[in-house]
Design a protein around this motif. Structure first.
Motif, short mmCIF file in Angstrom:
data_model
loop_
_atom_site.label_atom_id
_atom_site.label_comp_id
_atom_site.label_asym_id
_atom_site.label_seq_id
_atom_site.Cartn_x
_atom_site.Cartn_y
_atom_site.Cartn_z
N ARG A 159 0.83 -1.20 0.00
CA ARG A 159 0.00 0.00 0.00
C ARG A 159 0.87 1.25 0.00
NH1 ARG A 159 -3.70 -0.18 -2.53
NH2 ARG A 159 -2.59 -1.96 -3.36
N ALA A 160 1.94 1.23 0.80
CA ALA A 160 2.82 2.39 0.88
C ALA A 160 3.52 2.64 -0.46
CB ALA A 160 3.85 2.20 1.99
N PHE A 181 3.24 15.65 4.62
CA PHE A 181 4.20 14.54 4.60
C PHE A 181 3.82 13.46 5.61
CE2 PHE A 181 7.26 17.07 2.10
CZ PHE A 181 7.74 16.07 1.27
N LEU A 182 3.20 13.85 6.69
CA LEU A 182 2.74 12.88 7.68
C LEU A 182 1.40 12.24 7.27
CD1 LEU A 182 3.58 14.77 11.00
CD2 LEU A 182 4.84 12.87 9.97
N ILE A 183 0.78 12.78 6.23
CA ILE A 183 -0.50 12.32 5.69
C ILE A 183 -1.59 12.39 6.76
CG2 ILE A 183 -1.53 10.68 4.08
CD1 ILE A 183 1.09 9.35 3.73
N ILE A 184 -1.59 13.49 7.50
CA ILE A 184 -2.63 13.70 8.51
C ILE A 184 -3.28 15.08 8.34
CG2 ILE A 184 -1.61 12.14 10.20
CD1 ILE A 184 -0.46 14.61 11.61
N HIS A 185 -3.04 15.73 7.21
CA HIS A 185 -3.55 17.09 7.03
C HIS A 185 -5.07 17.16 7.03
CE1 HIS A 185 -2.89 15.22 3.10
NE2 HIS A 185 -3.91 15.94 2.64
N GLN A 211 -5.47 6.44 5.58
CA GLN A 211 -5.91 6.09 6.92
C GLN A 211 -6.87 4.89 6.90
OE1 GLN A 211 -7.33 10.04 7.69
NE2 GLN A 211 -5.24 10.80 7.64
N ILE A 212 -7.67 4.80 5.85
CA ILE A 212 -8.56 3.65 5.72
C ILE A 212 -7.76 2.36 5.55
CG2 ILE A 212 -10.27 2.56 4.21
CD1 ILE A 212 -11.40 5.34 3.65
N TYR A 213 -6.59 2.44 4.91
CA TYR A 213 -5.75 1.26 4.74
C TYR A 213 -5.40 0.63 6.09
CZ TYR A 213 -4.95 2.49 -0.18
OH TYR A 213 -5.11 2.76 -1.51
N PHE A 214 -5.33 1.43 7.14
CA PHE A 214 -5.04 0.89 8.47
C PHE A 214 -6.30 0.31 9.10
CE2 PHE A 214 -1.52 3.69 7.67
CZ PHE A 214 -0.43 3.08 8.28
N PHE A 259 -16.69 8.90 4.20
CA PHE A 259 -16.29 8.00 3.12
C PHE A 259 -15.66 6.71 3.65
CE2 PHE A 259 -16.10 11.58 -0.20
CZ PHE A 259 -17.30 11.18 -0.76
N VAL A 260 -15.32 6.70 4.93
CA VAL A 260 -14.91 5.45 5.56
C VAL A 260 -16.02 4.41 5.39
CG1 VAL A 260 -14.32 4.33 7.75
CG2 VAL A 260 -13.37 6.58 7.21
N GLY A 261 -17.26 4.85 5.54
CA GLY A 261 -18.39 3.95 5.32
C GLY A 261 -18.49 3.51 3.88
N SER A 262 -18.16 4.40 2.94
CA SER A 262 -18.20 4.04 1.52
C SER A 262 -17.21 2.92 1.22
CB SER A 262 -17.88 5.26 0.67
OG SER A 262 -18.82 6.29 0.87
N PHE A 263 -16.08 2.93 1.90
CA PHE A 263 -15.09 1.86 1.71
C PHE A 263 -15.69 0.51 2.08
CE2 PHE A 263 -11.74 -0.93 3.24
CZ PHE A 263 -10.76 -0.82 2.26
#
Length: 392
Positions: A94-95, A148-152, A175-178, A222-226
């Motif tokens: 994923r990364a 860069f931390l992907i938390i924006h 974040q959904i990947y986790f 959109f977490v629900g959409s996943f």
């Protein structure tokens, strides 16, 4: 995106339409982001067709549903409820797929901002902010760090997105990947699909209802959409009797059209419906469409017109660099719009030129960006996919 799966007879099939949907959705986003800049007082032959470009968030819903569907496919095929292999390899894949092009896009925005700010400092050039700019050079060092931390996307307000606004959804997907292996799959194994979807929407809607719309600009629902995409994969390929019955008994094509219509109607702003509602309807429509197309492939039926569109070589070719297109089109479109505004063109000429240049240059730049920063990090299977092969 690997499009291989198996039927009950272990016959290998390819779901080419998944790539086509992704490619066309990415192109639609490009058009949608041009719409706010096209101007007013335009003839009907321009203004009427462009009214269809108001549903950009539906494309993001499609991306997220596709992600859930594709990540769930190997889990469904394994019939164990676990990701094949181990978690380390999962996160590594994923990364490699998402982070290198994402970081390259951030660096591109930083270089672009440095050039603009340098010109402002040492020349008479002045950058004038325009409403609905998708890129701004006036971001802070903190914005860069957060990206860069992907938390924006976790911070309140929308100022944090000024660097390159479309990047918010990349952070959400990361974040959904986790959540997928650490939360959703354990819940699925223990309590089933409906519990997974319920918990996902609980996670996604908590900031909206309990924290005063805290993260609304980044659409955490959109977490629900996943998980709706996960459910589509289960319905399409699971060997569980109740899911097989569900697959065979419902008119998935008609359901896709119905839910898409409801999404379009409820999006009408005069109704005042919360965004998560009509975007969820769009997600359900996408899931139904994917199940419908999957059944056609498995049953070897003659594909309908919409599926032939998804499997068109141009749509497949677009999907090859659709991620790069999504990452880079915002700054490209913004620069073109800023330049055209200075030319004092007629409204019609401005709109036509804006669409032609924005789409054309966005596609060319995205493909070059893909060759430099995306393709080198792809798996061997994805590296073999080339635009020229798809077109030919």
């Amino acid at each position: 995106m690997k499009q291989l799966t198996t039927t009950s007879t272990d016959e290998r099939i390819r779901l080419h339409f998944l790539d086509g949907i992704r490619g066309l959705a990415a192109l639609y986003v490009v058009f949608c982001h041009i719409l706010p800049h096209q101007g007013e007082n335009l003839p009907l032959w321009i203004s009427l067709p462009t009214k269809l470009l108001r549903y950009g968030s539906f494309s993001v819903a499609i991306f997220i549903v596709l992600s859930g569907y594709c990540l769930m496919l190997p889990v469904t095929r394994s019939q164990t409820g676990y990701i094949p292999g181990n978690l380390f390899n999962y996160f590594k894949k994923r990364a490699r797929r998402i982070i290198p092009p994402f970081y390259a896009a951030i660096i591109f925005c930083c270089v672009l901002a440095l050039i603009i700010l340098t010109l402002e400092r040492f020349t008479t050039f002045q950058w004038r902010e325009v409403q609905y700019d998708w890129f701004s050079p006036y971001f802070s060092f903190l914005d860069v760090i957060l990206h860069f931390l992907i938390i924006h996307n976790l911070l309140p307000g929308s100022d944090v997105y000024i660097m390159n606004i479309p990047l918010w959804s990349v952070a959400l997907e990361w974040q959904i990947y986790f959540l997928f292996p650490l939360v959703f799959l354990p819940v699925l194994r223990r309590w089933g699909l409906l519990s997974v979807i319920a918990i996902a929407f609980l996670i996604g809607l908590t900031p909206h209802y309990l924290f005063n719309n805290y993260m609304d600009p980044s659409r955490p629902w959109f977490v629900g959409s996943f998980t709706i995409g996960m459910a589509a994969a289960e319905i399409a390929f699971s060997q569980q009797p109740q899911l097989i019955k569900l697959n065979k008994s419902l008119p998935w094509g008609k359901l896709a059209a119905i839910f898409a219509s409801v999404a379009i109607i409820t999006e009408w702003k005069k109704l005042g419906v919360d965004a998560w509602i009509f975007e969820t309807f769009a997600s359900i429509a996408a899931a139904c469409l994917i199940i419908y197309c999957t059944k056609i492939v498995i049953e070897r039926k003659t594909p309908p017109l919409i599926m032939r569109l998804f499997e068109h070589p141009i749509a497949i070719a677009l999907s090859t660099f659709s991620y790069s297109l999504y990452l880079t089109h915002g700054p490209v479109e913004t620069l073109i719009n800023h330049w055209l505004v200075t030319l004092n063109m007629s409204p019609v000429m401005f709109a036509v030129t804006l669409y032609l240049l924005s789409v054309g240059i966005s596609l060319i730049f995205a493909y070059l960006f893909y060759l430099a920063f995306e393709r080198p990090f792809m798996s061997g299977f994805l590296k073999k996919r080339k635009v020229k092969d798809a077109i030919s």
